[in-house]
Design a protein around this motif. Structure first.
Motif, PDB file in Angstrom:
ATOM      1  N   GLY A 196       0.823  -1.210   0.000  1.00  0.00           N
ATOM      2  CA  GLY A 196       0.000   0.000   0.000  1.00  0.00           C
ATOM      3  C   GLY A 196       0.852   1.253   0.000  1.00  0.00           C
ATOM      4  N   MET A 254       0.137   3.217  -3.443  1.00  0.00           N
ATOM      5  CA  MET A 254      -0.739   4.390  -3.438  1.00  0.00           C
ATOM      6  C   MET A 254      -0.106   5.612  -4.097  1.00  0.00           C
ATOM      7  N   GLY A 269      -1.266   1.275   5.027  1.00  0.00           N
ATOM      8  CA  GLY A 269      -0.127   1.575   4.157  1.00  0.00           C
ATOM      9  C   GLY A 269      -0.503   2.560   3.063  1.00  0.00           C
ATOM     10  N   SER A 270      -1.713   2.388   2.509  1.00  0.00           N
ATOM     11  CA  SER A 270      -2.172   3.277   1.435  1.00  0.00           C
ATOM     12  C   SER A 270      -2.387   4.696   1.942  1.00  0.00           C
ATOM     13  N   LEU A 297      -3.345  -3.016   4.422  1.00  0.00           N
ATOM     14  CA  LEU A 297      -3.326  -2.384   3.093  1.00  0.00           C
ATOM     15  C   LEU A 297      -3.874  -0.956   3.168  1.00  0.00           C
ATOM     16  N   ILE A 298      -4.975  -0.792   3.912  1.00  0.00           N
ATOM     17  CA  ILE A 298      -5.571   0.543   4.056  1.00  0.00           C
ATOM     18  C   ILE A 298      -4.592   1.479   4.773  1.00  0.00           C
TER      19      ILE A 298
END
Lengths: 142, 143
Positions: free
Chosen positions: A57, A61, B10-11, B7-8
């Protein structure tokens, strides 16, 4: 520029929200050096997948945002390879020996009033200022 | 669940670096360069990130993490040689290149060859760190 600090504040809040999600969701401190360092020295073997997904991520991103916005990535990283390698080694060793970096000691530590986090942050800020002063204004290397 | 949360998180971290401009090393070095063209942006990034985390630490009281397990223990208060020397080394490297571990990892997607070499050197340093830590801990080295 005035806009810079507004974007800084918004970006900062996003980083803090990421740390809050990681803490309240998985019960973990979001420290970049700890998450990747645990994969390197084997101390995070049991949570390896979780770490890798986090890193995906973190890399994915910004990549997605650069493509979507068409913005040009400007890093202004020095072209001096010796400086890049020395800096990378120092950051790698230092953050793992001190057990934290800007995100772990700085963001996650200061926000819980951790003495270690506050002391570490004051020290690396001072060391960073001093290294820039010596290498840029005295030695003229960077 | 754990992976989706990771994931959230890190994003959001990556998005924050992109929005704040901390992907640009001149912004970081500008903050540290008190005697040059000083740039206060990094202080706003740090401040902005600390605010949601102050709320989050409060919310950990009498609760358990959403995905199970336990919250981290209360932080230690010991200021040892490793914390001091490690932070000195980290700060010195941070000032030299303007990259700390988060942006260094994120720069994989935009940092070009320089970012890649920095990341490789950083990982090498992280591999050597346990040995350095033991050295600083050894009684023979006690001041």
């Amino acid at each position: 520029m005035e806009q810079d600090w507004i974007m800084g504040l918004i970006g900062g809040v996003l980083i803090g929200l990421g740390a809050a999600v990681y803490l309240l969701g998985n019960g973990r401190v979001m420290g970049a050096s700890g998450i990747i360092g645990g994969l390197i020295d084997g101390s995070g073997r049991n949570t390896g997948k979780e770490r890798l997904v986090f890193l995906a991520g973190l890399v994915g991103m910004p990549a997605l945002l650069y493509v979507m916005t068409g913005a040009q990535a400007t890093t202004h990283l020095t072209g001096n390879w010796a400086v890049i390698i020395a800096a990378g080694l120092l950051v790698g060793i230092g953050t793992r020996v001190a057990n934290g970096c800007t995100s772990g000691h700085g963001v996650c530590g200061i926000s819980r009033f951790s003495l270690r986090g506050i002391v570490a942050t004051l020290i690396y800020l001072a060391a960073g200022g001093l290294s820039l002063l010596l290498m840029r204004h005295v030695a003229g290397v960077i | 669940m754990r992976y989706l949360i990771a994931l959230i998180a890190g994003s959001l971290f990556g998005a924050g670096l992109f929005v704040s401009g901390m992907t640009d090393t001149t912004k970081v070095q500008g903050w540290l360069d008190v005697f040059g063209a000083w740039d206060p942006t990094l202080a706003f990034v740090m401040g902005g990130a600390i605010l949601p985390m102050m709320v989050a630490w409060r919310l950990t009281a009498n609760r358990a993490p959403l995905a199970g397990g336990q919250f981290p223990e209360a932080p230690g208060t010991q200021i040892d040689r490793k914390l001091v020397m490690g932070s000195v080394a980290f700060g010195a490297g941070w000032g030299l290149a303007g990259l700390c571990p988060g942006p260094a990892i994120a720069s994989l997607s935009y940092g070009g060859a320089g970012g890649l070499v920095f990341l490789a050197a950083m990982l090498l340093g992280m591999g050597a760190a346990p040995r350095m830590g033991r050295y600083l801990d050894s009684p023979a080295h006690a001041a």
